[in-house]
Design a protein around this motif. Structure first.
Motif, PDB file in Angstrom:
ATOM      1  N   GLU A  30       0.901  -1.263  -0.103  1.00  0.00           N
ATOM      2  CA  GLU A  30      -0.046   0.149  -0.079  1.00  0.00           C
ATOM      3  C   GLU A  30       0.897   1.215  -0.088  1.00  0.00           C
ATOM      4  O   GLU A  30       1.720   1.480   0.923  1.00  0.00           O
ATOM      5  CB  GLU A  30      -0.859   0.150   1.315  1.00  0.00           C
ATOM      6  N   PRO A  31       0.934   1.868  -1.105  1.00  0.00           N
ATOM      7  CA  PRO A  31       1.682   3.173  -1.099  1.00  0.00           C
ATOM      8  C   PRO A  31       1.414   4.321  -0.061  1.00  0.00           C
ATOM      9  O   PRO A  31       0.237   4.319   0.025  1.00  0.00           O
ATOM     10  CB  PRO A  31       1.391   3.848  -2.516  1.00  0.00           C
ATOM     11  N   LYS A  32       2.490   5.117   0.309  1.00  0.00           N
ATOM     12  CA  LYS A  32       2.236   5.998   1.180  1.00  0.00           C
ATOM     13  C   LYS A  32       1.532   7.229   0.150  1.00  0.00           C
ATOM     14  O   LYS A  32       1.705   7.310  -0.896  1.00  0.00           O
ATOM     15  CB  LYS A  32       3.579   6.542   1.615  1.00  0.00           C
ATOM     16  N   ASN A  33       1.087   8.355   0.878  1.00  0.00           N
ATOM     17  CA  ASN A  33       0.320   9.386   0.511  1.00  0.00           C
ATOM     18  C   ASN A  33       1.401  10.476  -0.007  1.00  0.00           C
ATOM     19  O   ASN A  33       0.872  11.465  -0.834  1.00  0.00           O
ATOM     20  CB  ASN A  33      -0.488  10.149   1.526  1.00  0.00           C
ATOM     21  N   THR A  34       2.739  10.406   0.120  1.00  0.00           N
ATOM     22  CA  THR A  34       3.725  11.288  -0.359  1.00  0.00           C
ATOM     23  C   THR A  34       4.687  10.675  -1.089  1.00  0.00           C
ATOM     24  O   THR A  34       5.087   9.603  -0.847  1.00  0.00           O
ATOM     25  CB  THR A  34       4.401  11.969   1.004  1.00  0.00           C
ATOM     26  N   TYR A  79      13.444  -0.392  -1.677  1.00  0.00           N
ATOM     27  CA  TYR A  79      12.282  -0.939  -2.636  1.00  0.00           C
ATOM     28  C   TYR A  79      11.214  -0.323  -2.148  1.00  0.00           C
ATOM     29  O   TYR A  79      10.196   0.091  -2.754  1.00  0.00           O
ATOM     30  CB  TYR A  79      12.466  -2.293  -2.885  1.00  0.00           C
ATOM     31  N   GLU A  80      10.925   0.053  -0.813  1.00  0.00           N
ATOM     32  CA  GLU A  80      10.026   0.598  -0.307  1.00  0.00           C
ATOM     33  C   GLU A  80       9.667   2.174  -0.820  1.00  0.00           C
ATOM     34  O   GLU A  80       8.472   2.350  -1.227  1.00  0.00           O
ATOM     35  CB  GLU A  80       9.818   0.844   1.310  1.00  0.00           C
ATOM     36  N   ASP A  84       6.782   3.766  -3.490  1.00  0.00           N
ATOM     37  CA  ASP A  84       6.186   4.930  -3.276  1.00  0.00           C
ATOM     38  C   ASP A  84       6.108   5.771  -4.471  1.00  0.00           C
ATOM     39  O   ASP A  84       5.336   6.642  -4.898  1.00  0.00           O
ATOM     40  CB  ASP A  84       6.689   5.637  -1.673  1.00  0.00           C
ATOM     41  N   TYR A  85       7.502   6.033  -4.783  1.00  0.00           N
ATOM     42  CA  TYR A  85       7.870   7.014  -6.028  1.00  0.00           C
ATOM     43  C   TYR A  85       7.037   6.634  -7.098  1.00  0.00           C
ATOM     44  O   TYR A  85       6.359   7.360  -7.924  1.00  0.00           O
ATOM     45  CB  TYR A  85       9.417   6.852  -6.087  1.00  0.00           C
ATOM     46  N   TYR A  86       7.031   5.093  -7.638  1.00  0.00           N
ATOM     47  CA  TYR A  86       6.312   4.505  -8.762  1.00  0.00           C
ATOM     48  C   TYR A  86       4.865   5.066  -8.473  1.00  0.00           C
ATOM     49  O   TYR A  86       4.338   5.277  -9.481  1.00  0.00           O
ATOM     50  CB  TYR A  86       6.301   3.038  -8.407  1.00  0.00           C
ATOM     51  N   ALA A  87       4.311   4.781  -7.231  1.00  0.00           N
ATOM     52  CA  ALA A  87       2.749   5.193  -7.167  1.00  0.00           C
ATOM     53  C   ALA A  87       2.433   6.528  -7.595  1.00  0.00           C
ATOM     54  O   ALA A  87       1.502   6.943  -7.999  1.00  0.00           O
ATOM     55  CB  ALA A  87       2.532   4.843  -5.761  1.00  0.00           C
ATOM     56  N   HIS A  88       3.484   7.590  -7.297  1.00  0.00           N
ATOM     57  CA  HIS A  88       3.165   8.926  -7.648  1.00  0.00           C
ATOM     58  C   HIS A  88       3.747   9.449  -8.908  1.00  0.00           C
ATOM     59  O   HIS A  88       4.023  10.582  -8.905  1.00  0.00           O
ATOM     60  CB  HIS A  88       3.666   9.731  -6.529  1.00  0.00           C
ATOM     61  N   SER A  89       4.169   8.495  -9.795  1.00  0.00           N
ATOM     62  CA  SER A  89       5.045   8.906 -11.103  1.00  0.00           C
ATOM     63  C   SER A  89       4.103   9.159 -12.304  1.00  0.00           C
ATOM     64  O   SER A  89       3.057   8.547 -12.318  1.00  0.00           O
ATOM     65  CB  SER A  89       6.206   8.059 -11.311  1.00  0.00           C
ATOM     66  N   SER A  90       4.592   9.469 -13.434  1.00  0.00           N
ATOM     67  CA  SER A  90       3.939   9.657 -14.673  1.00  0.00           C
ATOM     68  C   SER A  90       4.029   8.213 -15.160  1.00  0.00           C
ATOM     69  O   SER A  90       4.748   7.481 -14.797  1.00  0.00           O
ATOM     70  CB  SER A  90       4.761  10.493 -15.553  1.00  0.00           C
ATOM     71  N   LYS A  91       3.041   7.950 -16.128  1.00  0.00           N
ATOM     72  CA  LYS A  91       2.751   6.731 -16.714  1.00  0.00           C
ATOM     73  C   LYS A  91       4.132   6.124 -17.408  1.00  0.00           C
ATOM     74  O   LYS A  91       4.531   5.102 -17.496  1.00  0.00           O
ATOM     75  CB  LYS A  91       1.629   6.756 -17.811  1.00  0.00           C
ATOM     76  N   GLU A  92       4.799   7.157 -18.062  1.00  0.00           N
ATOM     77  CA  GLU A  92       5.945   7.017 -18.945  1.00  0.00           C
ATOM     78  C   GLU A  92       7.187   6.510 -17.819  1.00  0.00           C
ATOM     79  O   GLU A  92       7.775   5.384 -18.040  1.00  0.00           O
ATOM     80  CB  GLU A  92       6.488   7.989 -19.614  1.00  0.00           C
ATOM     81  N   MET A  93       7.157   6.990 -16.795  1.00  0.00           N
ATOM     82  CA  MET A  93       8.294   6.744 -15.651  1.00  0.00           C
ATOM     83  C   MET A  93       7.993   5.351 -14.915  1.00  0.00           C
ATOM     84  O   MET A  93       8.503   4.679 -14.858  1.00  0.00           O
ATOM     85  CB  MET A  93       8.291   7.867 -14.460  1.00  0.00           C
ATOM     86  N   GLN A  94       6.549   5.210 -14.774  1.00  0.00           N
ATOM     87  CA  GLN A  94       6.169   3.634 -14.225  1.00  0.00           C
ATOM     88  C   GLN A  94       6.417   2.722 -15.225  1.00  0.00           C
ATOM     89  O   GLN A  94       7.139   1.743 -14.923  1.00  0.00           O
ATOM     90  CB  GLN A  94       4.351   3.768 -13.943  1.00  0.00           C
TER      91      GLN A  94
END
Length: 132
Positions: A30-34, A79-80, A84-94
Motif C-alpha cells: 500500500e503506497p504512502k500518500n507522499t 524498494y519501499e 512509493d515513488y512509482y505510485a506517484h509517477s507519470s505513466k512513462e516513468m512507471q
C-alpha cells in the motif's frame, strides 16, 4: 540429495522442523500518500568511494572503465521508497521502472521480460526433488 556431516554421518531431516513453505504469495504493498525525493531511492555512498579510488588510480583507461561499470553494482536501492515513488509517477516513468524491474506490477509482463524465469526454474527443480 543425501547430506552428510564432517564425519560421514548422514543428516536426517526432521519433518517437524520444516521451516519453509512451498506456498508463494506475492506481497501487496500500500503506497504512502507522499512521493519521496528521488535522491532517497538509492544509496550511492559506497559507489562514490569506489569511483573516487578508481579515478585516483594509475590504471589505464580501459581498466578504469570496466571498474566504473562494476562499481555501480554497489548502489543500494530502497524498494519501499521506490514503490512509493512509482505510485506517484507519470505513466512513462512507471513503464520504465517496470522494465528495469524496480517494481513488478504485472506478473505476466515480468515473465515476458524474463524476470520470473529463474523463479520458475527454481520451483521446477524443487518439485522434482521434493514433490508437492
Amino acid at each position: 540429495m543425501k547430506q552428510v556431516n564432517l564425519f560421514g554421518n548422514e543428516f536426517k531431516q526432521d519433518e517437524s522442523e520444516k521451516k519453509y513453505s512451498s506456498k508463494i504469495e506475492a506481497p501487496i504493498y500500500e503506497p504512502k500518500n507522499t512521493k519521496p525525493h528521488i535522491l532517497e531511492l538509492c544509496d550511492k555512498e559506497k559507489t562514490r568511494r569506489l569511483l573516487r579510488d578508481i579515478d585516483n588510480s594509475n590504471l589505464p583507461d580501459h581498466e578504469k572503465i570496466f571498474l566504473i561499470d562494476a562499481a555501480r553494482r554497489h548502489n543500494v536501492f530502497n524498494y519501499e521508497k521506490i514503490a512509493d515513488y512509482y505510485a506517484h509517477s507519470s505513466k512513462e516513468m512507471q513503464e520504465l521502472m517496470e522494465r528495469s524491474a524496480l517494481v513488478i506490477i504485472d506478473f505476466e509482463k515480468a515473465i515476458q521480460l524474463g524476470y520470473v524465469k529463474l523463479c520458475e526454474e527454481i520451483r521446477t527443480q524443487y518439485l522434482e526433488e521434493y514433490g508437492e
